[in-house]
Each structure stands twice: as structure tokens, then as C-alpha cells.
Design a protein around this motif. Structure first.
Motif, PDB file in Angstrom:
ATOM      1  N   LEU A  51       0.829  -1.210   0.000  1.00 51.89           N
ATOM      2  CA  LEU A  51       0.000   0.000   0.000  1.00 51.89           C
ATOM      3  C   LEU A  51       0.860   1.256   0.000  1.00 51.89           C
ATOM      4  N   ALA A  52       2.044   1.191   0.628  1.00 53.74           N
ATOM      5  CA  ALA A  52       2.928   2.363   0.677  1.00 53.74           C
ATOM      6  C   ALA A  52       3.465   2.728  -0.697  1.00 53.74           C
ATOM      7  N   PHE A  53       3.460   1.785  -1.622  1.00 55.18           N
ATOM      8  CA  PHE A  53       3.949   2.078  -2.971  1.00 55.18           C
ATOM      9  C   PHE A  53       3.147   3.196  -3.617  1.00 55.18           C
ATOM     10  N   VAL A  54       1.849   3.244  -3.385  1.00 57.27           N
ATOM     11  CA  VAL A  54       0.982   4.188  -4.097  1.00 57.27           C
ATOM     12  C   VAL A  54       1.358   5.639  -3.792  1.00 57.27           C
ATOM     13  N   PRO A  55       1.435   6.057  -2.503  1.00 56.94           N
ATOM     14  CA  PRO A  55       1.874   7.448  -2.266  1.00 56.94           C
ATOM     15  C   PRO A  55       3.313   7.695  -2.682  1.00 56.94           C
ATOM     16  N   SER A  56       4.177   6.697  -2.555  1.00 58.60           N
ATOM     17  CA  SER A  56       5.579   6.882  -2.935  1.00 58.60           C
ATOM     18  C   SER A  56       5.715   7.113  -4.432  1.00 58.60           C
ATOM     19  N   TYR A  57       4.911   6.424  -5.224  1.00 55.06           N
ATOM     20  CA  TYR A  57       5.029   6.449  -6.675  1.00 55.06           C
ATOM     21  C   TYR A  57       4.124   7.500  -7.309  1.00 55.06           C
ATOM     22  N   SER A  58       2.940   7.702  -6.745  1.00 56.56           N
ATOM     23  CA  SER A  58       1.937   8.571  -7.373  1.00 56.56           C
ATOM     24  C   SER A  58       1.558   9.767  -6.517  1.00 56.56           C
ATOM     25  N   GLY A  59       2.269   9.971  -5.415  1.00 55.57           N
ATOM     26  CA  GLY A  59       1.896  11.051  -4.505  1.00 55.57           C
ATOM     27  C   GLY A  59       2.188  12.441  -5.035  1.00 55.57           C
ATOM     28  N   LYS A  60       3.026  12.552  -6.084  1.00 55.98           N
ATOM     29  CA  LYS A  60       3.348  13.860  -6.649  1.00 55.98           C
ATOM     30  C   LYS A  60       2.763  14.038  -8.046  1.00 55.98           C
ATOM     31  N   ASP A  61       1.648  13.379  -8.295  1.00 64.06           N
ATOM     32  CA  ASP A  61       1.034  13.479  -9.620  1.00 64.06           C
ATOM     33  C   ASP A  61       0.475  14.860  -9.914  1.00 64.06           C
ATOM     34  N   ARG A  62       0.275  15.658  -8.885  1.00 64.89           N
ATOM     35  CA  ARG A  62      -0.132  17.042  -9.165  1.00 64.89           C
ATOM     36  C   ARG A  62       0.969  17.765  -9.941  1.00 64.89           C
ATOM     37  N   ILE A  63       2.214  17.409  -9.689  1.00 65.06           N
ATOM     38  CA  ILE A  63       3.345  17.964 -10.431  1.00 65.06           C
ATOM     39  C   ILE A  63       3.487  17.292 -11.790  1.00 65.06           C
ATOM     40  N   ASN A  64       3.311  15.992 -11.812  1.00 69.08           N
ATOM     41  CA  ASN A  64       3.683  15.208 -12.986  1.00 69.08           C
ATOM     42  C   ASN A  64       2.603  15.110 -14.060  1.00 69.08           C
ATOM     43  N   TYR A  65       1.360  15.428 -13.719  1.00 67.48           N
ATOM     44  CA  TYR A  65       0.268  15.317 -14.693  1.00 67.48           C
ATOM     45  C   TYR A  65      -0.003  16.661 -15.350  1.00 67.48           C
ATOM     46  N   PHE A  66      -0.092  16.631 -16.678  1.00 70.62           N
ATOM     47  CA  PHE A  66      -0.394  17.829 -17.462  1.00 70.62           C
ATOM     48  C   PHE A  66      -1.709  17.595 -18.219  1.00 70.62           C
ATOM     49  N   PRO A  67      -2.766  18.321 -17.864  1.00 74.58           N
ATOM     50  CA  PRO A  67      -4.058  18.104 -18.525  1.00 74.58           C
ATOM     51  C   PRO A  67      -3.992  18.467 -19.999  1.00 74.58           C
ATOM     52  N   PRO A  68      -4.934  17.984 -20.784  1.00 77.45           N
ATOM     53  CA  PRO A  68      -4.930  18.270 -22.227  1.00 77.45           C
ATOM     54  C   PRO A  68      -4.874  19.758 -22.553  1.00 77.45           C
ATOM     55  N   GLU A  69      -5.496  20.595 -21.704  1.00 77.49           N
ATOM     56  CA  GLU A  69      -5.471  22.037 -21.958  1.00 77.49           C
ATOM     57  C   GLU A  69      -4.051  22.588 -21.886  1.00 77.49           C
ATOM     58  N   GLU A  70      -3.257  22.070 -20.952  1.00 79.53           N
ATOM     59  CA  GLU A  70      -1.872  22.532 -20.830  1.00 79.53           C
ATOM     60  C   GLU A  70      -1.040  22.077 -22.026  1.00 79.53           C
ATOM     61  N   VAL A  71      -1.249  20.839 -22.461  1.00 84.75           N
ATOM     62  CA  VAL A  71      -0.540  20.342 -23.627  1.00 84.75           C
ATOM     63  C   VAL A  71      -0.891  21.159 -24.861  1.00 84.75           C
ATOM     64  N   ALA A  72      -2.184  21.466 -25.018  1.00 84.24           N
ATOM     65  CA  ALA A  72      -2.627  22.243 -26.184  1.00 84.24           C
ATOM     66  C   ALA A  72      -2.053  23.655 -26.163  1.00 84.24           C
ATOM     67  N   LEU A  73      -1.989  24.276 -24.964  1.00 79.38           N
ATOM     68  CA  LEU A  73      -1.455  25.627 -24.845  1.00 79.38           C
ATOM     69  C   LEU A  73       0.020  25.673 -25.254  1.00 79.38           C
ATOM     70  N   VAL A  74       0.816  24.735 -24.734  1.00 78.28           N
ATOM     71  CA  VAL A  74       2.245  24.726 -25.045  1.00 78.28           C
ATOM     72  C   VAL A  74       2.459  24.350 -26.512  1.00 78.28           C
ATOM     73  N   GLN A  75       1.649  23.443 -27.021  1.00 80.66           N
ATOM     74  CA  GLN A  75       1.773  23.060 -28.422  1.00 80.66           C
ATOM     75  C   GLN A  75       1.526  24.256 -29.340  1.00 80.66           C
ATOM     76  N   ARG A  76       0.540  25.061 -28.998  1.00 83.78           N
ATOM     77  CA  ARG A  76       0.262  26.254 -29.800  1.00 83.78           C
ATOM     78  C   ARG A  76       1.447  27.213 -29.768  1.00 83.78           C
ATOM     79  N   LEU A  77       2.061  27.361 -28.596  1.00 83.08           N
ATOM     80  CA  LEU A  77       3.212  28.249 -28.476  1.00 83.08           C
ATOM     81  C   LEU A  77       4.324  27.828 -29.432  1.00 83.08           C
ATOM     82  N   PHE A  78       4.679  26.551 -29.425  1.00 79.83           N
ATOM     83  CA  PHE A  78       5.796  26.105 -30.252  1.00 79.83           C
ATOM     84  C   PHE A  78       5.419  26.016 -31.726  1.00 79.83           C
ATOM     85  N   ASP A  79       4.135  25.888 -32.012  1.00 74.04           N
ATOM     86  CA  ASP A  79       3.699  25.924 -33.419  1.00 74.04           C
ATOM     87  C   ASP A  79       3.874  27.320 -34.005  1.00 74.04           C
ATOM     88  N   GLU A  80       3.703  28.355 -33.147  1.00 72.20           N
ATOM     89  CA  GLU A  80       3.742  29.735 -33.630  1.00 72.20           C
ATOM     90  C   GLU A  80       5.106  30.396 -33.469  1.00 72.20           C
TER      91      GLU A  80
END
Length: 625
Positions: A456-485
Motif C-alpha cells: 500500500l505504501a507504494f501508491v503514495p511513494s510512486y503517485s503522490g506527486k502526480d499534481r506535479i507530474n500530470y499535465f491536462p490536455p489544456e496545458e498540452v494544447a497551450l504549449v503546443q500552440r506556443l511552439f507551433d507559432e
């Protein structure tokens, strides 16, 4: 081969419906997992990451899976395939959950490696530092990226982003076969083998399994150890010189693949092979010499430009054990969630290492029969003297110790074992086990609770910082637009590098992360955001433009790592938004992009930190995290 099993002869297995009983907990756990992922919302992650977002059914399923595994693996009447099925179920619950839940791949570093593969495909070959700055370090260890570029072409997909979310599961599966081969070199006791495999996977929270050169290099590292342990020992080489030559060719191919893909793994492998030479059973010098020659040949040729530049820092860190360990924790975890998950990971590793010590002490026979594995476990420790490896040496040492540590930790959870050789050699006999394969009085409750706790301790150790590591589709789309332009020669200024596609077009677009600058300059940005940033971003030559990017991922990383608070970053964004020097280019719920307006004729041109940033894109020294 030694037999550490204290189980009685296996009786013929049951037939009919009773034979399927061991699968009921497994099916129940997977059903709970499916229900949990269908009812988990990851749109609003807090500082505990996936831990608090997961539906309670997930935790129930993981507990059922662990209990079912423990009962099944200890029962000699159960076919060995059930233990393998439970481990595969564990990998699905551990490594596939994020891929199913998140619509975009995790980890800024994985996105970085996607950018390297894309650049390799676009450029059509390797490039020098004069062309891509410090990012050329990846061209000096191109094995993984070249293989991924070929895979992209073979699959006909647009980029590695199409499959890299599933890489943790794939790379974990790659470890299974060499891990089994290593363990079965020292025991035929399936309880010890599969419990060791289970502990290895639940304690492997370090994160080498994401889309990275390290993930493949680590699997190859275990593969080399398996070949050496099984074919170069005193019992190996029965096929004569011809057979030994064949295995030397296999070993050399594996070592070459490691050396051209990753910087640290060859050094760890060389140290482990050298340690094996201390064991009487492994006096042959072919493996360590072969590894050292291939490694040095690469360092003195293809990797020489990077090593020449990094050598002064590497020399300064040699012997600084305290500094090398202390820097391993990097930034300071800030907030209840960040601190709790950080301690969960440390306690998990500490618990497994303590169990390993207990296993060596409790199972006396292992100190002799599995001495080579004990040497391999201790071999990475001297690497603390060598350097900090981009502030990650402590984590890498733990990871390379883990295969052996998990084996001995499993021995601590099992009844006392014996070997046929030990019984004949010392004249002592271990009492026969009780009927059913479990010795009366040994008990299963305590070990099961320990196994359940570390699982059970594996879950917080491995996924406890997903707020940092996860990028929602809106963030991906925003950065993609930047580099496209962004035209060639542009510069992107951001708080830190924690956003997707951060290295897209790194051959033509520069970067500047101001939180990595001198603290006095960061304080100046906090006091006078728009004016300081405008000065820093001035001087970008035409046709390039200067952009300021602030995203959700940067907020999360800054807040949870004790850099700047959310309020401070909000003030910076508000100041930029209100300044006439900047214009809004794009904005959505995940962040915003601003462009610095061209300076009026005759206006002063600042000399800020953003100038000349094209060569400052690889400040982590090529060490993927």
C-alpha cells in the motif's frame, strides 16, 4: 543451483472448480480495480496526488490482491503459475492505473525525451553542441533515442507520445525475466522467488520505469547479471570454451546496448561485476574486463565532449559523501501532501532494507549460498563517493540495490529455509515442515501485514506527486500552440521546466527558467515582475520572439518544492498581464502565454538572463530523472 525449499513434495494438484479457487482473489481485485478507475476523477488533484483521488475500491482491490498472493504463494499445492498471475495483476494495478486514468502522458522528463526523439527524426542524424547546445549530450548517448525513432517509424505513429504513457508497464515487464533468472540461480523455492519479485516491484518507486534510457538500461543491467551468474560461475561453462565464447558475445552485445544508451548504468554494472570477482565462484575476469573496455572506449570517443566539460564538477564531487547524499533530495518538499509522500517513499525503502538485513541474519544459509547476490546488493554503495549524478545518486543507488535487497527481504517474511548442501555439510537438520507446507507456529499474520503495508505504501511513494507530474490536455494544447507559432530563434521564458513539450523544437527555440537562476535575481523578479522579465527577455534577435509561459504544472512544481508560493506566481502573472510591454498570445484554464512587444526605436535594450539561453537547455547534465 541450490534448493532453499523446505516444502514437502508437491502432491498432485486438484482438478475441477477447486483448482480455480486461487484465482478468485485475483479476479476480485481486478474487478475492484476496473470499478475504481471508472469512478476516479483526476481533474482536481491535490497535494497528495493520486492518493486522495483514487476511489476506495482501488485500495480494497490492492489489499485483496496482496492477501490472495500471500496465501497462494505459500501453498505447495498451488501451481507456480498462480504466483506469476498475481504479480502480473500487481503490475497492472501499479503501472497501468495512471495510463488509464490520465488522458496525457506523465512526467516533464518523459516529454523531454519525446522531444529528443522527435528532433532526431527531424534532423535525420546526430548533432554537435554547436548545433543544439547542451542537449547534444543525448547525441553522445543515442542508443535509446535511436531505437525509439526506429520504433516510431515502424509503428507509423506521429511520435512517442502516442505510447509513452504505457512505458512504465512495458519496462516493468522487461525486468521480470532477468529478475527471475537471477533469483532462480540461488533457489528453487518458488515462495522465495515470487515474494522477492513482489517486494522488488512494490519497493521500486524511484521511477526509472518511465519513458527514459534508464528504464531499458536497467533491464539490460539485470540481463548481464543473469548471464554472468548462470554462465560464468563455477557451475557455468559446462559446454566448454565454445559455449563460453557464445555467452561472451551475448554479454558484449548487452553491454554495448547499455553503454551507448546511458551514462550511469555502465559504471554501476562494472562495480557489480568487480564485486562478483570477490566470490570464489566467479573468479573469471572476462565479464568485468569486457564491460570496462567497452565503457572506456565509448567515454574516450563519442562521449568525450560531454565528459570533458563535466569533468571539473565530477572531480569536485568525488569524496563528498555528505553533499552527494544531501543533494539527492533536491528542493525542499513543502506542504502536508509533499512532505507525507516524501516520507512514505523513504520509509518504504527503509523498511525493505531493514527486512533485507533481517533476512540475512535470520536465514543463515543465505549468507553462504547467496553470497554473490549479497555482494551485488552492496556493490552500488561506493558510488556515493563518486558524485551526486545531478542530485539523484541516492535514488539510483537504492534502485540498483533493490533486486538483491528484495530477495533477502523476502527471506525475512518466510519460515526458516534449508538447503540440501547445508544439511549435508554441517550435520544439522531442519525440522520438517508441518502438513500443508506451513510450519506450525510460524504464523502468517505478521508477514502478511508487513507485505500489505509495503504494498500500500507504494501508491503514495510512486503517485503522490502526480499534481506535479500530470499535465491536462489544456496545458498540452497551450504549449503546443506556443511552439507551433514561435519562429526560429525565439526564446521561451518560464518559472521552471515542469510543463509538457518543454523541449519541442529545442534545435531552434531557446529556454530560460528563472527559478534556476541566482536567488537574488529571482527575488528581483518577485519584487518587479514585468519590468525585470521585460529586461531579461529583451535582445532576442529577429525573426525570433520572446515569450513568457506560465502553466499549471509550473505552479504545482514551485509550490510543492518550496520555490515560490502560488500567490507569488499569481502576482508575477498579474504584473505581466497588466504591463504594456507584453501582449496575451494564448490563454486557457491551464495557463497563459505572453509575448514581449518589440522595443521602440531608441529604447534601451536590457541584458537579462534570457539572452543566449539556447545553450542552457540541458543544465541537468544529461541525467534523466
Amino acid at each position: 543451483m541450490t534448493d532453499l525449499s523446505d516444502l514437502p513434495p508437491v502432491r498432485p494438484g486438484r482438478h475441477g472448480p477447486a483448482a480455480l479457487l486461487p484465482g478468485l482473489p485475483l479476479l476480485t481485485a481486478l474487478a475492484l480495480w476496473v470499478y475504481a478507475v471508472r469512478h476516479t476523477d483526476v481533474s482536481r488533484l491535490d497535494d497528495f496526488g493520486l492518493v486522495t483521488a483514487l476511489h476506495p475500491a482501488f485500495w480494497a482491490g490492492l489489499a485483496v490482491l496482496t492477501a490472495g498472493f500471500w496465501v497462494t504463494v505459500r501453498d505447495p499445492r498451488r501451481p507456480g503459475g498462480w504466483a506469476a498471475a498475481y504479480v502480473l495483476g500487481l503490475l497492472v494495478m501499479e503501472r497501468a492505473t495512471q495510463a488509464v486514468l490520465y488522458p496525457t502522458p506523465l512526467y516533464a522528463w518523459a516529454w523531454k525525451h519525446d522531444g529528443v526523439v522527435d528532433h532526431l527524426l527531424t534532423a535525420g542524424g546526430l548533432q554537435t553542441a554547436d548545433q543544439v547546445g547542451d542537449m547534444a549530450v543525448y547525441d553522445q548517448w543515442p542508443g535509446f533515442f535511436a531505437a525509439q525513432a526506429a520504433l516510431v517509424r515502424l509503428l507509423g505513429v506521429e511520435s512517442t507520445a502516442m505510447y509513452m504513457a504505457w512505458w512504465p508497464l512495458v519496462s516493468s515487464l522487461l525486468l521480470l525475466l532477468p529478475l527471475l533468472l537471477v533469483y532462480r540461480t540461488f533457489t528453487e523455492d518458488r515462495r522465495l522467488v515470487w515474494t522477492g519479485v513482489w517486494l522488488f516491484y512494490v519497493a521500486n518507486w524511484v521511477g526509472q520505469d518511465y519513458f527514459s534510457p534508464q528504464s531499458v538500461a536497467f533491464a539490460l543491467h539485470l540481463g548481464v547479471l543473469a548471464v554472468v551468474l548462470r554462465r560464468y560461475g563455477r557451475s557455468g561453462g559446462a559446454g566448454g570454451r565454445q559455449g563460453q565464447a557464445v555467452w561472451t558475445v551475448v554479454l558484449s552485445a548487452l553491454v554495448v546496448a547499455i553503454v551507448i544508451s546511458h551514462q550511469l548504468t555502465p559504471a554501476m554494472l562494472a562495480v557489480s561485476l568487480l564485486a562478483l570477482c570477490l566470490a570464489r565462484r566467479y573468479r573469471g575476469w572476462i565479464p568485468p574486463v569486457t564491460t570496462a573496455v567497452i565503457f572506456l572506449a565509448w567515454c574516450l570517443t563519442a562521449a568525450l565532449p560531454f565528459l570533458s566539460a563535466a569533468l571539473p564538477d565530477m572531480v569536485r564531487s568525488v569524496g563528498d559523501i555528505g553533499g552527494n547524499v544531501a543533494t539527492g533530495y533536491g528542493a525542499t518538499p513543502t506542504g502536508t501532501g509533499a512532505v507525507a509522500t516524501s516520507w512514505a517513499a523513504r520509509l518504504l525503502s527503509g523498511a525493505v532494507l531493514l527486512l533485507a538485513v533481517a533476512g540475512v541474519w535470520r536465514q543463515r544459509v543465505l549468507r553462504h549460498r547467496a553470497m554473490p547476490l549479497l555482494l551485488i546488493t552492496a556493490a552500488p554503495l561506493p558510488m556515493f563517493v563518486a558524485g551526486s549524478y545531478g542530485s539523484e545518486m541516492i535514488f539510483r543507488v537504492l534502485m540498483f540495490m533493490l533486486p538483491g535487497a528484495a530477495f533477502f527481504a523476502a527471506a525475512a517474511l518466510l519460515p526458516r529455509v534449508r538447503t540440501l548442501g547445508a544439511e549435508a555439510g554441517d550435520g544439522t537438520r531442519t525440522p520438517a515442515p508441518a502438513r500443508g507446507g506451513l510450519r506450525r507456529g510460524a504464523g502468517t499474520g505478521g508477514p502478511l501485514l508487513v507485505l500489505l503495508a509495503v504494498t500500500l505504501a507504494f501508491v503514495p511513494s510512486y503517485s503522490g506527486k502526480d499534481r506535479i507530474n500530470y499535465f491536462p490536455p489544456e496545458e498540452v494544447a497551450l504549449v503546443q500552440r506556443l511552439f507551433d507559432e514561435a519562429p526560429e530563434g525565439s526564446t521561451v521564458v518560464a518559472a521552471n521546466r515542469n510543463y509538457p513539450l518543454a523541449y519541442a523544437s529545442y534545435g531552434t527555440v531557446g529556454h530560460y527558467w528563472f527559478l534556476e537562476d541566482d536567488r537574488r535575481h529571482v527575488d528581483e523578479i518577485v519584487r518587479r515582475p514585468a519590468a525585470t522579465l521585460a529586461r531579461d527577455m529583451a535582445g532576442v534577435g529577429s525573426p525570433g520572439r520572446a515569450y513568457f509561459l506560465l502553466t499549471r504544472g509550473q505552479f504545482a512544481n514551485s509550490e510543492m518544492n518550496g520555490q515560490l508560493t502560488g500567490e507569488q506566481l499569481d502576482r508575477i502573472r498579474e504584473s505581466v498581464a497588466a504591463s504594456p510591454r507584453f501582449r496575451l498570445v494564448a490563454e486557457n484554464g491551464a495557463g497563459a502565454v505572453y509575448e514581449l512587444r518589440p522595443e521602440r526605436p531608441g529604447g534601451a535594450q536590457g541584458t537579462g538572463g534570457a539572452q543566449g539561453t539556447e545553450g542552457a537547455q540541458g543544465t541537468e547534465g544529461g541525467a534523466e530523472r
